[in-house]
Scaffold this active site. Structure first.
Site, mmCIF file in Angstrom:
data_model
loop_
_atom_site.group_PDB
_atom_site.id
_atom_site.type_symbol
_atom_site.label_atom_id
_atom_site.label_comp_id
_atom_site.label_asym_id
_atom_site.label_seq_id
_atom_site.Cartn_x
_atom_site.Cartn_y
_atom_site.Cartn_z
ATOM 1 N NE ARG A 1 -26.806 19.645 40.657
ATOM 2 C CZ ARG A 1 -26.902 18.913 39.558
ATOM 3 N NH1 ARG A 1 -28.012 18.204 39.325
ATOM 4 N NH2 ARG A 1 -25.922 18.882 38.688
ATOM 5 C CG ASP B 1 -30.368 15.894 36.273
ATOM 6 O OD1 ASP B 1 -29.998 15.559 37.413
ATOM 7 O OD2 ASP B 1 -30.175 15.197 35.264
#
Ligand code: S3P
Length: 439
Positions: free
Chosen positions: A351, A320
């Site tokens: 991402r 993350d």
């Protein structure tokens, strides 16, 4: 979850200083609600993350008939109903933006006697669920998904589950946890083997609730049919939220911060290792254990970073934190190469692409690859970038502004509240020149 366009503006010239405590760990907060609900007795939680994701889990368990008091200043009381005490909800459970809620609850609810529908927001409705529904089907669950294997999920009650011996095709703590939670309701043993270590909060917390989980190398194993006994849980500060400040302090001039009471479970500390490999000045202080989870204070000071090749085996341990680490790479001397991280493309946003696009707008050479990115550190200019509704992208670009020459405007930031309520205020207090732009 919120669709109104919250925008951040961050002006150049800020720094980060002082002692800070970031909000509670999201992964642990979800699991506390889930296991506390199924336990016998009352579970007391402190440090609970009052963010939209963990609140979505809390509300879902209320809808399943569990009485939950709070949260109030991070305190939650869960009046557990026991393994077989959940009740059919009145309508679909809305898990908002939260992949952890929907995937873990798919396992936990697959063996109940009643039907449940689980829905999410636009981002969650695009995320892959076959990674959980396929192994759950092998256990005997009966679950429908939308055509592409995405939410909504419809779980048909009354399935009789049996344990399986399953090797995960990808390193995913959500899938591992989903299957272990289904295993609580399955006949016989459920064994889950992971290709690389991932966060083990589920295994640790099950043990804390008195449920035996055998860990044998890469395999976690439990037998169905046991019981959970209520306990007290002190949720540490989330290292994934601390990571923005770690990167911010490393890249800013004259920065020196102490992040207090941060969870430093070794399955979560890849960000520290990667930043240290890049030359960051980080100290891990006062390490001790709280309720089966290691906790420490983390001091970070301004650092001269250098580009690195990130070891692939570290990827799940920092999964993350890559948006923030890409900002560190943009501020480093030389090239940073990440590979083996295709999972980043199926998070709250893609991402890899979203960070590459924003960094390029800031004048950085950043090239997305199918499973990673190559970033050439260099000077950054101000820009208007898009967070694509992804909390971690928004906070990463906020920190990038510490090194930009002009102001950075970040669009679509409302979901920062999923994991980090109060981010703007805390960052501003520490010295980031950030504010909300009026719509
Ligand atoms: C989580 C596992 C990870 C992580 C997510 C939280 C958890 O997801 O990205 O933010 O709490 O189990 P994956 O299992 O998809 O890697």
């Amino acid at each position: 979850m919120s669709s109104n366009n919250i925008r951040f503006v961050v002006y150049p010239g800020g720094s980060l200083n002082g002692d800070l405590r970031v909000p509670g760990d999201k992964s642990i907060s979800h699991r506390a609600i889930m296991l506390g609900s199924l336990a016998e007795g009352t579970t007391q939680v402190s440090g609970f993350l009052e963010g939209e994701d963990s609140l979505a889990t809390l509300k879902a368990f209320r809808a399943l008939g569990v009485e939950i008091d709070g949260p109030e200043a991070g305190r939650v009381l869960i009046h557990g109903v026991g393994m077989h005490g959940l009740k059919a909800p009145q309508g679909p459970l809305d898990l908002g933006n939260s992949g952890t809620s929907i995937r873990l609850m798919a396992g936990l609810l697959a063996g109940q006697d009643f039907d449940v529908e689980m829905v999410g927001d636009a981002s969650l409705s695009k995320r892959p669920m076959r990674r959980v529904t396929e192994p759950l089907a092998l256990m005997g669950a009966n679950i429908d998904t939308a055509a592409g294997g995405t939410p909504p999920l419809y779980l048909h009650g009354g399935a009789r589950l049996k344990g399986i011996d399953y090797t995960l095709p990808m390193a995913s703590a959500q899938v591992k946890s989903c299957l272990l939670l289904a295993g609580l309701y399955a006949a016989g043993e459920t064994r889950v083997t992971e290709p690389a270590p991932t966060r083990d909060h589920t295994e640790r917390m099950l043990q804390g609730f008195g449920y035996h989980v055998l860990r044998d190398g890469a395999t976690a194993c439990l037998s169905g049919g046991g019981r959970l006994s209520a306990t007290a849980i002190d949720v540490p500060a989330d290292i994934s939220s601390a990571a923005f400040f770690m990167v911010g302090a490393a890249i800013a001039e004259n920065a020196d911060i102490l992040l207090e009471h941060v969870g430093v479970n070794p399955t979560r500390t890849g960000v520290i290792d990667i930043l240290r490999l890049m030359g960051a000045n980080i100290e891990v202080l006062h390490e001790h254990e709280v309720g089966g989870e290691p906790v420490a204070d983390i001091r970070v000071r301004s650092s001269a970073l250098k580009g690195v090749r990130i070891p692939e085996e570290w990827v799940p341990l920092a999964i993350d934190e890559f948006p923030a680490l890409f900002v560190a790479a943009a501020c480093a001397t030389g090239e940073t190469v990440l590979s083996g991280a295709a999972e980043l493309r199926v998070k709250e946003s893609d991402r890899i692409q979203v960070m590459a696009d924003g960094l390029v707008k800031m004048g950085i050479k950043a090239e997305a690859t199918p499973d990673g990115i190559v970033i050439q550190g260099g000077p950054m200019q101000g820009a208007e970038v898009d967070a694509h509704g992804d909390h971690r992208i928004a906070m990463s670009f906020a920190m990038a502004a510490l090194r930009a020459r002009g102001e950075v405007v970040i669009n679509d930031c409302a979901n920062v509240n999923t994991s980090f309520p109060g981010f703007v205020d805390l960052a501003a207090r520490a010295g980031l020149k950030i504010s909300n732009l009026d719509p």
